[in-house]
Scaffold this active site. Structure first.
Site, PDB file in Angstrom:
ATOM      1  N   SER D  95       0.975  12.497   4.559  1.00 21.96           N
ATOM      2  CA  SER D  95       1.517  11.588   3.546  1.00 21.96           C
ATOM      3  C   SER D  95       1.481  10.121   3.955  1.00 21.96           C
ATOM      4  O   SER D  95       1.746   9.247   3.132  1.00 21.96           O
ATOM      5  CB  SER D  95       2.944  12.007   3.160  1.00 21.96           C
ATOM      6  OG  SER D  95       3.867  11.604   4.127  1.00 21.96           O
ATOM      7  N   LYS D 138      12.725  10.276   0.972  1.00 23.56           N
ATOM      8  CA  LYS D 138      11.972   9.070   1.275  1.00 23.56           C
ATOM      9  C   LYS D 138      12.518   7.874   0.487  1.00 23.56           C
ATOM     10  O   LYS D 138      12.612   6.750   1.006  1.00 23.56           O
ATOM     11  CB  LYS D 138      10.485   9.280   0.952  1.00 23.56           C
ATOM     12  CG  LYS D 138       9.773  10.229   1.930  1.00 23.56           C
ATOM     13  CD  LYS D 138       8.357  10.560   1.454  1.00 23.56           C
ATOM     14  CE  LYS D 138       7.596  11.342   2.526  1.00 23.56           C
ATOM     15  NZ  LYS D 138       6.250  11.756   2.038  1.00 23.56           N
TER      16      LYS D 138
END
Ligand SMILES: [Ca+2]
Ligand SMILES: [Ca+2]
Ligand SMILES: [Ca+2]
Ligand SMILES: [Ca+2]
Ligand SMILES: [Ca+2]
Ligand SMILES: [Ca+2]
Ligand SMILES: [Ca+2]
Ligand SMILES: [Ca+2]
Ligand SMILES: [Ca+2]
Ligand SMILES: [Ca+2]
Ligand SMILES: [Ca+2]
Ligand SMILES: [Ca+2]
Lengths: 195, 195, 195, 195, 195, 195
Positions: D95, D138
């Site tokens: 990611s 996140k």
């Protein structure tokens, strides 16, 4: 038949003596040379100690190229492959050191190895020959294979007393301290000029 | 269908015989050559012994390039890839040695491999052919695959008696001691000039 | 959305079909080329068999460069990267062989891959297409993804009977024996000149 | 203080978002360039997937150098180092792909990265942006660190509903499908000329 | 005696502070330079994190060579060796980052390191100094070794309160955020010209 | 006989002292040089610490080539091999550092090593000599082997009291802090010119 003395004197092949838990055996060390960049390839399911032993033999030869009448440029412009059949059998230990050195010098000078000679001994970077184990079992297998002369480290002379009389009298033992003596007994003729 | 004899004589492909706990099988050895720097690539889930066997075959050929009518410069300016399908099946052992050598010589000289020939045998750095195991199972799979002529190591002749009569009479066995004999029986025509 | 057929015909991307214990999935094979030294990079958490499969595909293409209208010099002066998203998912097996070969040829010739085509099959070093497993699950995932034409190994034709009627009639199956046939069905237009 | 938004717009540094069992965290991706031979060094206790992700980002950029206004010769005559502090913390996963790509383009073009932007998304070899996990965690860490704009994969838009209202209204989310969009939002000014 | 402050200001040696389960220790970082090809060698039983830390320090210096008055050509035409005695003691972690950077800059510029200075801190690729652990134990060992000035990361200032009064008043603490500040306090004189 | 002091002063060989759970032993360090590209080969079943120790010794010598009257070009145009017989015996630890350095300087300058000298001590990249363990056992084996002078690290002087009177009076101990002192005591004559 394999496991027998060579039928002819050969260039680039020498006969070693191995010793495992299953007893002694003869070992053909084969060296092949072809155009390349000075790379050394080692095959035949060799353990790390045996590979390092080959490197020591090769370095000794390179550092003594002039005395051995080997062309240094030749070494740098070719690849060298040392192979020990039978490829599926694991092999290890330092005792094939002088055999690998002999096969290398034979291949690099073109001098044939005497077919009736077997040998065993660790080699150092200065060409000294160090003692090995299993001399009795190695002698029996050398005898079975029809070899006539066995080169051994001088420090192993004391072990000759353990070898059966019948075998000991059939074989000629040559105790040595340095590779120079090995080459004198194992290689034929004088130095040809380097290939 | 795969697992059958090749339909045409092929350049760069030879048929080996494998032997596993599951029985015998035929093995296509494929060689591909393309511009490069003399690198040898080996794929097909090959074990270390089989990879070393390929290296020995390649070194033998490089050291004998002239006699085999192979251009040394050609070898140095190309990469060579040996692949053994089926890619998911693990393969190992030294017995594909002469098959890999044959496929290599075919690819490097342009001489086709006879499609009806199968072979099995360890190769040494001097081109000697050493005995292998599983000749019975290998013979059955060669027979199933429609092969006609089987090249075997001379030291395996004694094992022919164990092969069923029906198979043995259908197949022609060619016992050999050296790769020169293998190439004579397996490759077509004379040497073309090296590619 | 990812896991769907491509929205446009693409250069350097082909759609493979994967099969795991969790069922079938489509697999985008991406190829990227940039100035370099002929190095092949493989990423996407690929197992050894899949990496060897990519090497076989690349070697086949290099050995057949002329026929495929690829400039050999171009290959030697560039690096090639094959990546298979999604990067965290482990992938293995030889069945993406023809997909990687197709993406490579597309990238090297500039011919786009038809977006409605999926494919599965092991590739050999001579371009032969070998059979694969999981055709049923692969077909279901191809159908879900909206693909229209599926290239399969000729040796897998016998497995078509196991695929549900509804899926089988929606998809066009193209059984092939050689990569030449794969490229004919998967790539658009004629060969452009090599980039 | 570390774990905070950058105090100035920076060249060669971009802020990613990581997600572990311990929650979300921000991640500084640093890129350094110096005279060399085109080598890519990756440090910061990165797992294999993250390293492959960096390779994919770098290959994409090299294959698109012209459009990105990067001098191809410059890439070949320099080494590139990607480091992710804190060096003792293991990091993995795909990611950070778009963050590494952004930091690389910034370093290679001299365009600063906007200091208030964070980002997360897998990158493919064609620059596509694939979905990631842990968007909620996140987002919380991005909020804590004082970031203002978060670039996310378009396929993750559906996950925005799971983020607490208070955080979601403070942050501007930018869903993207391709790296071109990432660079447009993250880099300042137009392309300077390549360094 | 080893484990003591250096007796003279030295070029290419800096004193770090280590922290293990057995307590704190001082650590001599030695850098040696000799004609070569820009290779970096790392020895002293260093763990992966410490090796990556050295690579980050070296890359930072190479990317900032001009500002640090280091000749880029000099770096490319020499090899650099970083060694951390005592060779049998395992060492790891990122906290020697600024010490390795300081020893490198000293060796590359010829500026001696002040012998009374110790230091600890992670370095990033942009020269930022990140916090470390074990400041108390490190301080005690620095005190025992007779050091006078300790360079620490600014983010560790809060930990000074935990250090015994007697030690804290003997040592001068210099909190820093960037390697530039480290070099200013640790290196003697101005930049000599690069060697 | 092996395990004894050398019979002659030798170029490229020095005698170290080893210490294992089985007691002390003498250790011949052999160095061989031949035309090459500056590669260092290490053999003799050496552990990582001992290999790193050899690298440190070699780097120190290269960085001090001029003072040691060694031709830098000579180092770059030759390969160096350090071997420690007996090849089957595992060896590790940093205490052969000064012995390897001495054998290297001897081989590179042509100055013979005095045959009656043994030595033990870790070497650092600046030539400092650090303390070692097992001085008592090492002394006993040196005595048995007929050595006369033993070079030890200055920091080990305190351990002399533990050595039996009979041995201590037969051996001359030379405590040193730096490799310069080692070379002064171990090498014969002045520097010859570099080979
Ligand atoms: Ca045998
Ligand atoms: Ca006896
Ligand atoms: Ca089969
Ligand atoms: Ca029988
Ligand atoms: Ca998927
Ligand atoms: Ca069926
Ligand atoms: Ca953090
Ligand atoms: Ca949702
Ligand atoms: Ca210590
Ligand atoms: Ca506190
Ligand atoms: Ca001994
Ligand atoms: Ca004492």
């Amino acid at each position: 038949r394999y496991g027998q003395a060579e039928e002819e004197d050969q260039v680039g092949t020498a006969t070693g003596l191995a010793y495992t838990s299953a007893g002694g055996d003869t070992l053909a060390i084969e060296v092949s040379i072809y155009p390349g960049k000075g790379k050394l390839t080692l095959t035949g399911k060799l353990g790390d100690v045996m590979k390092e032993s080959a490197q020591a033999a090769f370095s000794y030869i390179r550092s003594r190229a002039e005395e051995l009448k080997i062309d240094v440029d030749f070494v740098e412009k070719n690849d060298i492959h040392i192979h020990v059949p039978e490829g599926a059998t694991p092999k290890d230990g330092p005792s094939a050191g002088i055999t690998m050195a002999t096969a290398l010098v034979s291949a690099l000078t073109g001098r044939p190895v005497r077919k009736e000679v077997g040998m065993t001994g660790e080699i150092t970077l200065r060409g000294r020959v160090l003692p090995i184990g299993g001399l009795k079992e190695k002698s029996l297998s050398a005898h079975r294979a029809g070899l006539r002369k066995i080169i051994i480290p001088a420090d192993n002379e004391k072990d000759l007393e353990d070898i059966p009389e019948s075998v000991r009298t059939d074989l000629e033992y040559v105790p040595v301290k340095h590779l120079d003596e090995v080459l004198e007994h194992a290689l034929m003729g004088d130095n040809h000029e380097s290939k």
